[in-house]
Design an enzyme around this catalytic site. Structure first.
Site, PDB file in Angstrom:
ATOM      1  N   GLY A  81       0.016   5.382  -4.434  1.00 47.28           N
ATOM      2  CA  GLY A  81      -0.631   6.638  -4.841  1.00 47.28           C
ATOM      3  C   GLY A  81      -0.075   7.797  -4.043  1.00 47.28           C
ATOM      4  NE  ARG A  82      -1.478   6.521   1.250  1.00 43.19           N
ATOM      5  CZ  ARG A  82      -1.432   5.572   2.184  1.00 43.19           C
ATOM      6  NH1 ARG A  82      -1.098   5.889   3.413  1.00 43.19           N
ATOM      7  NH2 ARG A  82      -1.717   4.333   1.879  1.00 43.19           N
ATOM      8  NE  ARG A 133      -4.191   6.775  -7.502  1.00 45.08           N
ATOM      9  CZ  ARG A 133      -4.101   6.439  -6.221  1.00 45.08           C
ATOM     10  NH1 ARG A 133      -3.929   7.379  -5.311  1.00 45.08           N
ATOM     11  NH2 ARG A 133      -4.200   5.187  -5.837  1.00 45.08           N
ATOM     12  CB  SER A 179      -8.219  -5.829  -4.212  1.00 44.92           C
ATOM     13  OG  SER A 179      -8.868  -4.611  -4.514  1.00 44.92           O
ATOM     14  CB  SER A 180     -12.411  -8.434  -5.839  1.00 50.97           C
ATOM     15  OG  SER A 180     -11.849  -9.692  -5.656  1.00 50.97           O
ATOM     16  CG  ASP A 202      -2.050   0.973   1.135  1.00 45.38           C
ATOM     17  OD1 ASP A 202      -2.312   1.484   0.022  1.00 45.38           O
ATOM     18  OD2 ASP A 202      -2.681   1.245   2.174  1.00 45.38           O
ATOM     19  N   GLY A 203       0.317   2.324  -0.583  1.00 44.07           N
ATOM     20  CA  GLY A 203       0.976   3.630  -0.494  1.00 44.07           C
ATOM     21  C   GLY A 203       1.578   4.127  -1.798  1.00 44.07           C
ATOM     22  CG  MET A 226      -6.586  -7.802   8.116  1.00 50.06           C
ATOM     23  SD  MET A 226      -4.797  -7.527   8.197  1.00 50.06           S
ATOM     24  CE  MET A 226      -4.239  -8.753   7.048  1.00 50.06           C
ATOM     25  CG  ASN A 230      -7.333  -2.550  -6.343  1.00 43.73           C
ATOM     26  OD1 ASN A 230      -6.351  -3.255  -6.085  1.00 43.73           O
ATOM     27  ND2 ASN A 230      -7.729  -1.594  -5.502  1.00 43.73           N
ATOM     28  CD1 TRP A 231     -11.896  -6.388 -10.639  1.00 45.98           C
ATOM     29  CD2 TRP A 231     -10.967  -5.555 -12.498  1.00 45.98           C
ATOM     30  NE1 TRP A 231     -11.127  -7.384 -11.200  1.00 45.98           N
ATOM     31  CE2 TRP A 231     -10.551  -6.899 -12.350  1.00 45.98           C
ATOM     32  CE3 TRP A 231     -10.503  -4.826 -13.604  1.00 45.98           C
ATOM     33  CZ2 TRP A 231      -9.696  -7.536 -13.262  1.00 45.98           C
ATOM     34  CZ3 TRP A 231      -9.649  -5.453 -14.503  1.00 45.98           C
ATOM     35  CH2 TRP A 231      -9.257  -6.792 -14.329  1.00 45.98           C
TER      36      TRP A 231
END
Ligand code: FPP
Length: 265
Positions: free
Chosen positions: A34-35, A44, A76-77, A31-32, A206, A79-80
């Protein structure tokens, strides 16, 4: 006067990690991205691109220290539902990754694996993914699993559906369904138990990752954004894991007794 101990060098840290019991399987929520990009005034996508360099470094380190299984939450599912151009750019990046890492994966005895609803991926990702999975199928050094179009709830639902189908065909009786049988219906059925889940970027949740599998996993939350998460940050998570006492519902005294019995045997 005693001098404070200086932190071990990177090679010393790596050696320390190698000397102690490693987790059988590490999952990472990367994660992270984009930031990381937004902090630099970049699109991004540049964060995702830099993140794929972290994927390479962390995979190399995992292989070097002797980890047997590494699972990366790459898409992830959910993220689509991101903006179409971000989804498209991520798919391009995945294809690029599968092409550019092919040789290194094969040369280093890594088996490439995927979990998730991979049939939803565009052909230009699914085809090279299937090819590399087939080409690396007999490698035994480490299994690198990409969670793609993956969701823990989706995984549990498909397992429940297949269990119900097996029961309705008379191949499985509900009273015989135990944890081990249920696990054989999960996408991770051929992977070792997940001992450690790492999440980068300071977020502590999670996000639908390995929901069944993380029941007794140790968690490591790193403040480092994924594009900056390289060898040292990864080794620190492994070292943190190695300091933990894993109790699986027992008391600390019971665990210590079991450990000393095991050492004597
Ligand atoms: C989460 O960060 C990251 C993703 C949704 C994608 C992860 C993809 C990569 C690391 C690169 C490609 C992967 C491989 C295997 C080559 P975010 O975008 O949600 O970050 P943010 O929370 O800062 O916005």
């Amino acid at each position: 006067m005693e001098r404070p101990a200086s932190p071990p060098s990177l090679t010393a840290l790596e050696r320390l990690v190698q000397e102690r019991p490693l987790p059988r399987h590490v999952g990472i929520i990367m994660d992270g991205n984009g930031r990381w990009a937004e902090m630099r005034g970049l699109p991004r996508m540049e964060g995702h691109r830099e993140g794929s360099t972290s994927v390479r470094e962390v995979t190399r380190c995992a292989r070097r220290v002797g980890l047997k299984a590494l699972t990366l939450y790459a898409f992830s599912s959910q993220n689509w539902a991101r903006p179409a151009e971000e989804v498209a750019a991520l798919m391009d990046l995945l294809r690029e990754y599968l092409e550019s890492e092919r040789e290194e994966i094969l040369d280093n005895g890594i088996r490439l694996n995927a979990i998730g609803e991979v049939d939803k991926l565009p052909r230009f990702v699914k085809d090279p993914l299937d090819r590399l999975r087939a080409e690396s199928a007999n490698n035994t050094g480490m299994v690198l699993t990409l969670a793609l179009s993956y969701g823990g709830r989706e995984e549990l639902l498909q397992a429940a559906r297949r269990v119900a189908e097996a029961a309705s065909r008379g191949e499985l009786s509900p009273e015989n369904l135990d944890g081990q049988t249920f696990e054989s219906y999960l996408w991770t059925h051929d992977l070792p138990a997940v001992d450690l889940v790492v999440r980068t970027s300071g977020e502590q949740r999670m996000s639908n990752f390995l929901l069944w599998q993380m029941a007794y996993a140790e968690l490591c939350f790193s403040e480092v954004l994924w594009p900056d998460f390289r060898t040292e940050a990864f080794l620190r998570c492994l070292a943190q894991y190695q300091q933990r006492e894993r109790r699986f519902g027992l008391t600390s005294a019971q665990v210590k007794r079991e450990d000393s019995q095991r050492a004597k045997a």
